[in-house]
Design an enzyme around this catalytic site. Structure first.
Site, PDB file in Angstrom:
ATOM      1  N   ARG A  56       0.846  -1.187   0.000  1.00  0.00           N
ATOM      2  CA  ARG A  56       0.000   0.000   0.000  1.00  0.00           C
ATOM      3  C   ARG A  56       0.884   1.240   0.000  1.00  0.00           C
ATOM      4  NH1 ARG A  56      -4.096  -1.686   4.954  1.00  0.00           N
ATOM      5  NH2 ARG A  56      -5.035  -3.526   3.961  1.00  0.00           N
ATOM      6  N   ASP A  58       1.484   5.329   0.003  1.00  0.00           N
ATOM      7  CA  ASP A  58       0.799   6.460   0.615  1.00  0.00           C
ATOM      8  C   ASP A  58       0.394   7.501  -0.426  1.00  0.00           C
ATOM      9  OD1 ASP A  58       1.069   5.405   3.172  1.00  0.00           O
ATOM     10  OD2 ASP A  58       2.935   6.475   3.577  1.00  0.00           O
ATOM     11  N   TYR A 117      12.337  -0.183  -3.394  1.00  0.00           N
ATOM     12  CA  TYR A 117      11.907   1.209  -3.483  1.00  0.00           C
ATOM     13  C   TYR A 117      13.030   2.073  -4.038  1.00  0.00           C
ATOM     14  CZ  TYR A 117       7.522   0.646  -0.923  1.00  0.00           C
ATOM     15  OH  TYR A 117       6.248   0.286  -0.557  1.00  0.00           O
ATOM     16  N   ARG A 208      10.815   7.154   3.760  1.00  0.00           N
ATOM     17  CA  ARG A 208      10.836   8.618   3.842  1.00  0.00           C
ATOM     18  C   ARG A 208      11.539   9.096   5.115  1.00  0.00           C
ATOM     19  NH1 ARG A 208       4.779  10.117   3.304  1.00  0.00           N
ATOM     20  NH2 ARG A 208       5.604  12.202   3.780  1.00  0.00           N
TER      21      ARG A 208
END
Length: 261
Positions: A56, A58, A117, A208
């Site tokens: 999922r 963001d 990522y 992040r």
């Protein structure tokens, strides 16, 4: 008595710009990537229930390698399925890169053994034009070697409480980070810094939080040793600033038997 045959299951490799969406997961009052894909699928198969995804993302986060699976009521040629979905997805910034028929036990999330990522950070004075909304911009130079030294301190098995959101729903903050590379690429009048991360799974806001902390290292406000101090604190308050979402991409999902090869 007759027996119902299992519905054919398909894996979807999905590319999207997350800017107009509230994230991957369907929500009642905000647009999501899941909603866009499901609505396109229902144009082909009104009986569709829902789709499952590998992860999922963001609000504002992008993907170049998101994976989902769906069960349809009839057999589709995978190429024709991807073409039909792309037609019905217009004009949303979402594309099906490839579809593949998979076993009915295959699951986009549970069958995955790693996620990859990418985070893009651009350091330059002039405003971004072509990459606006697709990268995080800072206007000061960054020490890439220092950021890599800080990233190296996060590799391996750790309690990552410091680097996860207080809203994270994961059962445990203990994760293994398998790869964390920091690469610099020259661009006109600046530098693009790419952070490549790989792990079985990630905590909410973990990437992040990492990148925001390493930006402090690159700017000279922190040392690489301060990253270890923050990690060992196991305290969210010890984390550096959490960077904005627009530079983050779900770049790929790994499977023992990749359905898209």
């Amino acid at each position: 008595m007759g027996y119902l045959l299992p519905m054919p299951r398909y894996a979807l490799l999905i590319d999207y710009n997350g800017a107009p969406f509230s994230g991957w997961q369907r929500q009642k009052s905000h647009p999501s990537v899941q909603q866009a894909v499901e609505e396109a699928l229902r144009r082909l198969d009104p009986a569709l229930d829902h789709i499952g995804a590998a992860g999922r993302t963001d609000a504002g986060v992008h993907a170049t390698g998101q994976v989902a699976h769906c069960d349809l009521t009839r057999d589709w040629d995978p190429f024709r399925l991807s073409e039909a979905l792309n037609y019905h997805l217009k004009p949303a910034p979402v594309a099906i890169l490839k579809a593949a028929r998979v076993a009915d036990t295959w699951h986009a999330r549970h069958s995955a053994h790693e996620r990859r990522y990418l985070f893009r950070l651009i350091a330059r004075r002039a405003p971004l034009v072509h990459d606006a909304g697709l990268a995080w911009q800072v206007t000061h130079p960054l020490d890439v070697a220092a950021m890599q030294a800080g990233a190296d301190r996060l590799l391996g098995l750790h309690d990552f409480t410091t680097f996860r959101s207080t809203m994270c729903q994961a059962a445990s903050p203990v994760k293994t980070l398998d790869e964390f590379r920091v690469e610099a690429h020259d661009i006109p009048f600046g530098t693009e810094i790419r952070f490549h991360l790989r792990a079985r799974s990630f905590l909410h806001n973990q990437v992040r939080s990492f990148v925001g902390t390493l930006e402090r290292v690159g700017s000279g406000a922190w040392t690489p040793a301060d990253v270890t101090t923050a990690l060992q604190a196991r305290d969210r308050a010890a984390c550096g600033p959490v960077c904005p979402p627009q530079g983050l991409y779900l770049a790929g999902v790994g499977y023992a038997d990749d359905p898209f090869l």
